[in-house]
Enzyme design. Structure first.
Site, PDB file in Angstrom:
ATOM      1  N   GLY A   1      27.279   4.426  -0.890  1.00 46.96           N
ATOM      2  CA  GLY A   1      27.969   3.992   0.324  1.00 46.96           C
ATOM      3  C   GLY A   1      29.372   4.573   0.398  1.00 46.96           C
TER       4      GLY A   1
ATOM      5  N   ARG B   1      31.962   5.543   4.198  1.00 46.47           N
ATOM      6  CA  ARG B   1      32.887   4.766   5.031  1.00 46.47           C
ATOM      7  C   ARG B   1      33.559   3.667   4.200  1.00 46.47           C
ATOM      8  NH1 ARG B   1      29.916   1.815   8.852  1.00 46.47           N
ATOM      9  NH2 ARG B   1      27.883   2.383   8.028  1.00 46.47           N
TER      10      ARG B   1
ATOM     11  N   ASP C   1      18.665   6.446   0.746  1.00 44.39           N
ATOM     12  CA  ASP C   1      18.683   4.986   0.883  1.00 44.39           C
ATOM     13  C   ASP C   1      18.557   4.382  -0.517  1.00 44.39           C
ATOM     14  OD1 ASP C   1      18.027   2.316   1.180  1.00 44.39           O
ATOM     15  OD2 ASP C   1      16.555   2.646   2.786  1.00 44.39           O
ATOM     16  N   VAL C   2      19.587   3.694  -0.968  1.00 49.53           N
ATOM     17  CA  VAL C   2      19.575   3.183  -2.344  1.00 49.53           C
ATOM     18  C   VAL C   2      18.446   2.187  -2.590  1.00 49.53           C
ATOM     19  CG1 VAL C   2      22.046   3.567  -2.776  1.00 49.53           C
ATOM     20  CG2 VAL C   2      21.274   1.357  -1.856  1.00 49.53           C
TER      21      VAL C   2
ATOM     22  N   TYR D   1      23.203 -12.671   1.985  1.00 47.32           N
ATOM     23  CA  TYR D   1      24.308 -11.901   1.397  1.00 47.32           C
ATOM     24  C   TYR D   1      24.853 -12.597   0.140  1.00 47.32           C
ATOM     25  CZ  TYR D   1      28.662  -9.115   1.603  1.00 47.32           C
ATOM     26  OH  TYR D   1      29.716  -8.274   1.332  1.00 47.32           O
TER      27      TYR D   1
ATOM     28  N   ALA E   1      23.146 -14.555  -1.852  1.00 48.16           N
ATOM     29  CA  ALA E   1      22.141 -14.364  -2.904  1.00 48.16           C
ATOM     30  C   ALA E   1      22.246 -12.959  -3.489  1.00 48.16           C
ATOM     31  CB  ALA E   1      20.739 -14.600  -2.347  1.00 48.16           C
TER      32      ALA E   1
ATOM     33  N   LYS F   1      24.845 -10.918  -3.528  1.00 46.67           N
ATOM     34  CA  LYS F   1      26.081 -10.694  -4.290  1.00 46.67           C
ATOM     35  C   LYS F   1      26.132 -11.576  -5.539  1.00 46.67           C
ATOM     36  CE  LYS F   1      27.797  -7.533  -1.547  1.00 46.67           C
ATOM     37  NZ  LYS F   1      27.796  -6.128  -1.988  1.00 46.67           N
TER      38      LYS F   1
ATOM     39  N   ILE G   1      38.073  -7.625   3.805  1.00 45.57           N
ATOM     40  CA  ILE G   1      38.676  -6.295   3.749  1.00 45.57           C
ATOM     41  C   ILE G   1      38.431  -5.611   5.093  1.00 45.57           C
ATOM     42  CG2 ILE G   1      38.745  -4.093   2.506  1.00 45.57           C
ATOM     43  CD1 ILE G   1      39.429  -6.586   0.733  1.00 45.57           C
TER      44      ILE G   1
HETATM   45  P1  NAP Z   1      30.927  -0.467   5.567  1.00 48.52           P
HETATM   46  O1  NAP Z   1      32.238   0.037   6.071  1.00 48.52           O
HETATM   47  O2  NAP Z   1      29.957  -1.067   6.525  1.00 48.52           O
HETATM   48  O3  NAP Z   1      30.220   0.731   4.760  1.00 48.52           O
HETATM   49  C1  NAP Z   1      28.963   0.520   4.185  1.00 48.52           C
HETATM   50  C2  NAP Z   1      28.591   1.734   3.391  1.00 48.52           C
HETATM   51  O4  NAP Z   1      27.329   1.487   2.751  1.00 48.52           O
HETATM   52  C3  NAP Z   1      28.392   2.966   4.255  1.00 48.52           C
HETATM   53  O5  NAP Z   1      28.858   4.079   3.534  1.00 48.52           O
HETATM   54  C4  NAP Z   1      26.889   3.027   4.439  1.00 48.52           C
HETATM   55  O6  NAP Z   1      26.370   4.337   4.664  1.00 48.52           O
HETATM   56  C5  NAP Z   1      26.438   2.538   3.079  1.00 48.52           C
HETATM   57  N1  NAP Z   1      25.068   2.038   3.073  1.00 48.52           N
HETATM   58  C6  NAP Z   1      24.533   1.006   3.797  1.00 48.52           C
HETATM   59  N2  NAP Z   1      23.229   0.867   3.511  1.00 48.52           N
HETATM   60  C7  NAP Z   1      22.915   1.836   2.612  1.00 48.52           C
HETATM   61  C8  NAP Z   1      21.725   2.226   1.951  1.00 48.52           C
HETATM   62  N3  NAP Z   1      20.566   1.561   2.158  1.00 48.52           N
HETATM   63  N4  NAP Z   1      21.765   3.279   1.096  1.00 48.52           N
HETATM   64  C9  NAP Z   1      22.924   3.949   0.879  1.00 48.52           C
HETATM   65  N5  NAP Z   1      24.082   3.625   1.475  1.00 48.52           N
HETATM   66  C10 NAP Z   1      24.085   2.584   2.331  1.00 48.52           C
HETATM   67  O7  NAP Z   1      31.133  -1.578   4.446  1.00 48.52           O
HETATM   68  P2  NAP Z   1      32.368  -1.924   3.473  1.00 48.52           P
HETATM   69  O8  NAP Z   1      33.106  -3.055   4.078  1.00 48.52           O
HETATM   70  O9  NAP Z   1      33.076  -0.709   3.061  1.00 48.52           O
HETATM   71  O10 NAP Z   1      31.539  -2.538   2.254  1.00 48.52           O
HETATM   72  C11 NAP Z   1      31.334  -1.853   1.046  1.00 48.52           C
HETATM   73  C12 NAP Z   1      30.862  -2.852   0.007  1.00 48.52           C
HETATM   74  O11 NAP Z   1      31.839  -3.879  -0.125  1.00 48.52           O
HETATM   75  C13 NAP Z   1      29.551  -3.566   0.392  1.00 48.52           C
HETATM   76  O12 NAP Z   1      28.758  -3.761  -0.746  1.00 48.52           O
HETATM   77  C14 NAP Z   1      30.039  -4.895   0.927  1.00 48.52           C
HETATM   78  O13 NAP Z   1      29.054  -5.889   0.801  1.00 48.52           O
HETATM   79  C15 NAP Z   1      31.224  -5.140   0.018  1.00 48.52           C
HETATM   80  N6  NAP Z   1      32.197  -6.088   0.546  1.00 48.52           N
HETATM   81  C16 NAP Z   1      32.880  -5.843   1.687  1.00 48.52           C
HETATM   82  C17 NAP Z   1      33.795  -6.777   2.151  1.00 48.52           C
HETATM   83  C18 NAP Z   1      34.585  -6.562   3.407  1.00 48.52           C
HETATM   84  O14 NAP Z   1      35.274  -7.500   3.822  1.00 48.52           O
HETATM   85  N7  NAP Z   1      34.556  -5.406   4.032  1.00 48.52           N
HETATM   86  C19 NAP Z   1      34.001  -7.957   1.437  1.00 48.52           C
HETATM   87  C20 NAP Z   1      33.293  -8.172   0.265  1.00 48.52           C
HETATM   88  C21 NAP Z   1      32.395  -7.233  -0.176  1.00 48.52           C
HETATM   89  P3  NAP Z   1      26.272   4.966   6.181  1.00 48.52           P
HETATM   90  O15 NAP Z   1      27.683   5.335   6.558  1.00 48.52           O
HETATM   91  O16 NAP Z   1      25.391   6.153   6.036  1.00 48.52           O
HETATM   92  O17 NAP Z   1      25.708   3.882   7.039  1.00 48.52           O
END
Ligand code: NAP
Length: 242
Positions: A8, A11, A59-60, A153, A155, A157, A186
């Site tokens: 991922g 982005r 796709d992971v 989500y 479950a 995490k 974030i």
């Molecule tokens: P994001 O901006 O929506 O980015 C998600 C990333 O995951 C993208 O690069 C996307 O790829 C990739 N992705 C989604 N499904 C995938 C798959 N099946 N195989 C490979 N790549 C995949 O999310 P983010 O906020 O940066 O979140 C990153 C991590 O932090 C996640 O695990 C999220 O649960 C965790 N997190 C985020 C927050 C928050 O507040 N933002 C808080 C706690 C935890 P594409 O660009 O190709 O779609």
């Protein structure tokens, strides 16, 4: 050359981690699912940070795709190995459980937990063979305290937290550390649709965090200096959880 893989990485938090690891001297493999345009921007930012990288789209949650991509990379680099892995790919599909479609239950959990297995398992043996590795899993405050409207989500995490602790004990003798970070809110695409103005009032720091702040923490856990930290979950949430 030292190699790191960020799932991922196209982005949000993943992109910031790619840039951070590039600044630490890593050649960064940028995994993503669909957004090739965004992944290319990440690659450009890695180059601007003075390193190089490559795109590894798959796709992971798909074991065959993941194995083919990782084995293909290893075959092309027989003398190298990926020493840093950041399991960051994730999605959320929020709903109260009473209304949650089965598909949304499975998709969120599969990307987190099958994704963890599919990417981590093939990389472990080379890390153990070389007696050095760093694995950082991106969990969430939801996986620690449980969030209403996010049973899937939470479950997923919560599973990531448990698997971090279990695997850390398996591989510690081989100098491979396994840790998790648990972000609160974030500012990324994932939180784009949320009501930031009212939600930030629930955060003691009174703001959302930045992807760069999470990347700095992950960068430290990925460094050689963090070698005695393993099996831990580090919260980064502006005081939301504590
Ligand atoms: P994001 O901006 O929506 O980015 C998600 C990333 O995951 C993208 O690069 C996307 O790829 C990739 N992705 C989604 N499904 C995938 C798959 N099946 N195989 C490979 N790549 C995949 O999310 P983010 O906020 O940066 O979140 C990153 C991590 O932090 C996640 O695990 C999220 O649960 C965790 N997190 C985020 C927050 C928050 O507040 N933002 C808080 C706690 C935890 P594409 O660009 O190709 O779609």
């Amino acid at each position: 050359m030292k190699y790191a893989l960020v799932t991922g990485g196209s982005r949000g938090i993943g992109r910031a981690v790619c840039i951070r690891l590039a600044r630490m001297g890593y050649h960064v493999l940028v995994n993503y699912a669909n957004r090739t345009d965004e992944a290319e921007t990440t690659l450009e930012l890695i180059r601007q940070a003075g390193q190089d990288g490559e795109l590894l789209g798959f796709d992971v949650s798909d074991g065959k795709q993941a194995r083919a991509a990782l084995e293909g990379w290893q075959d092309a680099h027989p003398d190298e190995y990926i020493e840093v892995l950041v399991n960051n790919a994730g999605i959320r599909r929020d709903n109260i459980l009473a209304l949650m479609p089965e598909e949304d239950w499975h998709r969120v959990i599969d990307i987190a937990l099958d994704g963890f297995y599919n990417v981590t398992q093939p990389l472990l043996q080379p890390m153990m063979f070389h007696k050095y590795g760093r694995i950082i899993n991106v969990a969430s405050v939801s996986g620690l305290k449980g969030m209403p409207g996010q049973t899937n989500y939470s479950a997923a995490k919560g599973g990531i937290v448990a698997v971090t602790k279990a695997l850390a004990q398996e591989v510690a003798p081989k100098n491979v550390t396994v840790n998790a970070v648990a972000p609160g809110f974030i500012r990324t695409d994932m939180t784009d649709g949320l009501d930031e103005a009212s939600l930030k009032k629930t955060v003691p720091a009174r703001r959302f965090g930045t992807p760069e702040e999470v990347a700095a923490l992950i960068g430290f856990l990925a460094s050689s200096e963090a070698g005695y930290i393993t099996g831990n979950v580090v919260s980064i949430n502006g005081g939301l959880y504590t």
